[in-house]
Design an enzyme around this catalytic site. Structure first.
Site, PDB file in Angstrom:
ATOM      1  N   SER A 190       1.868  -1.354  -7.263  1.00 22.76           N
ATOM      2  CA  SER A 190       1.540  -2.493  -8.149  1.00 22.76           C
ATOM      3  C   SER A 190       0.440  -3.344  -7.525  1.00 22.76           C
ATOM      4  O   SER A 190       0.692  -4.475  -7.095  1.00 22.76           O
ATOM      5  CB  SER A 190       2.788  -3.319  -8.489  1.00 22.76           C
ATOM      6  OG  SER A 190       3.650  -3.538  -7.399  1.00 22.76           O
ATOM      7  N   LEU A 206       0.826  -1.215   0.000  1.00 24.16           N
ATOM      8  CA  LEU A 206       0.000   0.000   0.000  1.00 24.16           C
ATOM      9  C   LEU A 206       0.860   1.265   0.000  1.00 24.16           C
ATOM     10  O   LEU A 206       2.037   1.223   0.410  1.00 24.16           O
ATOM     11  CB  LEU A 206      -0.863   0.021   1.270  1.00 24.16           C
ATOM     12  CG  LEU A 206      -1.939  -1.051   1.387  1.00 24.16           C
ATOM     13  CD1 LEU A 206      -2.528  -1.029   2.801  1.00 24.16           C
ATOM     14  CD2 LEU A 206      -3.037  -0.843   0.345  1.00 24.16           C
ATOM     15  N   GLY A 231       2.338   4.271   1.697  1.00 18.85           N
ATOM     16  CA  GLY A 231       2.630   4.465   3.127  1.00 18.85           C
ATOM     17  C   GLY A 231       3.005   3.178   3.845  1.00 18.85           C
ATOM     18  O   GLY A 231       3.192   3.181   5.069  1.00 18.85           O
ATOM     19  N   LYS A 255       7.485   0.746   1.581  1.00 19.01           N
ATOM     20  CA  LYS A 255       8.234   0.137   0.466  1.00 19.01           C
ATOM     21  C   LYS A 255       9.503   0.916   0.137  1.00 19.01           C
ATOM     22  O   LYS A 255      10.584   0.353   0.062  1.00 19.01           O
ATOM     23  CB  LYS A 255       7.390   0.113  -0.834  1.00 19.01           C
ATOM     24  CG  LYS A 255       6.119  -0.657  -0.785  1.00 19.01           C
ATOM     25  CD  LYS A 255       5.393  -0.606  -2.125  1.00 19.01           C
ATOM     26  CE  LYS A 255       4.937   0.764  -2.569  1.00 19.01           C
ATOM     27  NZ  LYS A 255       3.964   1.449  -1.699  1.00 19.01           N
ATOM     28  N   SER A 256       9.328   2.221  -0.099  1.00 15.72           N
ATOM     29  CA  SER A 256      10.473   3.013  -0.560  1.00 15.72           C
ATOM     30  C   SER A 256      11.533   3.129   0.521  1.00 15.72           C
ATOM     31  O   SER A 256      12.739   3.128   0.222  1.00 15.72           O
ATOM     32  CB  SER A 256      10.016   4.395  -1.026  1.00 15.72           C
ATOM     33  OG  SER A 256       9.153   4.226  -2.125  1.00 15.72           O
TER      34      SER A 256
END
Ligand code: ADX
Length: 215
Positions: free
Chosen positions: A118, A45, A47, A50-51
């Site tokens: 994705s 999602l 927030g 992931k990054s």
């Protein structure tokens, strides 16, 4: 009618375009770097983290002497994909383009880190199918929606709740969680640094890993 014309033009174009073999292949290029190219595909999602985790993974791999590149959804949407928004159709195209760029980068011998929501299983499968079985790792950054909403690092969940943003993932656009990812990260149990170690461990040992808390 318009769509079928566009489709037949595309097919025609593709039939008239031939593949050029180059003198070097992926293995040659990767050999100069002493690494095996692959894709680490982070999904989750907005927030979810992931990054943040992808950045730590890239930094750690860089310190170990590997040649990497991070394709981050937010960044790619500033350039290559700045014509795309958040309808299902645009997301599918966003993911397709990023997957194709990742393929070119693995051909160049790089370890490619992709960080994209994705949200659709079919699109992630489309991406996976571009690569060999040992070349693609799906990493599910599993953060419950309520937690992502509370964190709301960019204030986007608030905007979505106020109906100032449409098609927001988890609110009025779906997220299909991976069924059998190579790595499943429970972000409530791990700090980003530990989660990154878990990913790197999986990269070098290739089991399916579920990184959840001890409790
Ligand atoms: S994807 O669904 O097409 O894979 P992508 O990862 O490129 O999404 O972009 C998501 C980023 O765009 C989020 O991190 C968020 O900051 C921002 N964003 C803006 N609008 C939306 C929206 N409607 N849904 C999800 N993310 C959005």
């Amino acid at each position: 009618m318009r769509n079928s014309l566009a489709l037949s033009a595309a097919t025609h174009r593709n039939n008239d375009v031939h593949w050029h073999d180059s003198a070097l292949n992926k293995r040659d290029r990767a050999a100069t770097k002493g690494q095996q190219p692959c894709v680490l595909w982070f999904t989750g999602l907005s927030g979810a983290g992931k990054s943040t985790i992808a950045n730590v993974v890239e930094h750690k791999l860089h310190q170990m002497g590997f040649h990497t590149y991070l394709l981050d959804g937010d960044n790619v949407r500033h350039g290559l994909n700045n014509d795309l928004r958040f309808s299902d159709k645009d997301r599918i195209e966003n993911i397709r383009r990023v997957a194709e760029v990742a393929k070119l980068m693995t051909d160049a011998g790089l370890i490619v880190i992709v960080s994209l929501i994705s949200p659709f299983r079919s699109s992630r499968k489309m991406a996976r199918d571009l690569f060999g079985p040992q070349e693609f790792m799906e990493i599910f950054v599993d953060t419950p929606l309520e937690v992502a909403q509370q964190r709301d690092p960019k204030g986007l969940y608030k905007k979505a709740a106020e109906k100032k943003l449409n098609h927001f993932t988890g609110i009025d656009s779906s997220y299909e969680a991976p069924v059998n990812p190579e790595v499943h990260l429970d972000t409530l149990a791990f700090m980003p640094d530990e989660a990154a170690d878990c990913v790197i461990d999986a990269l070098f040992h290739r089991p399916r890993l579920k990184c959840v808390g001890a409790a």
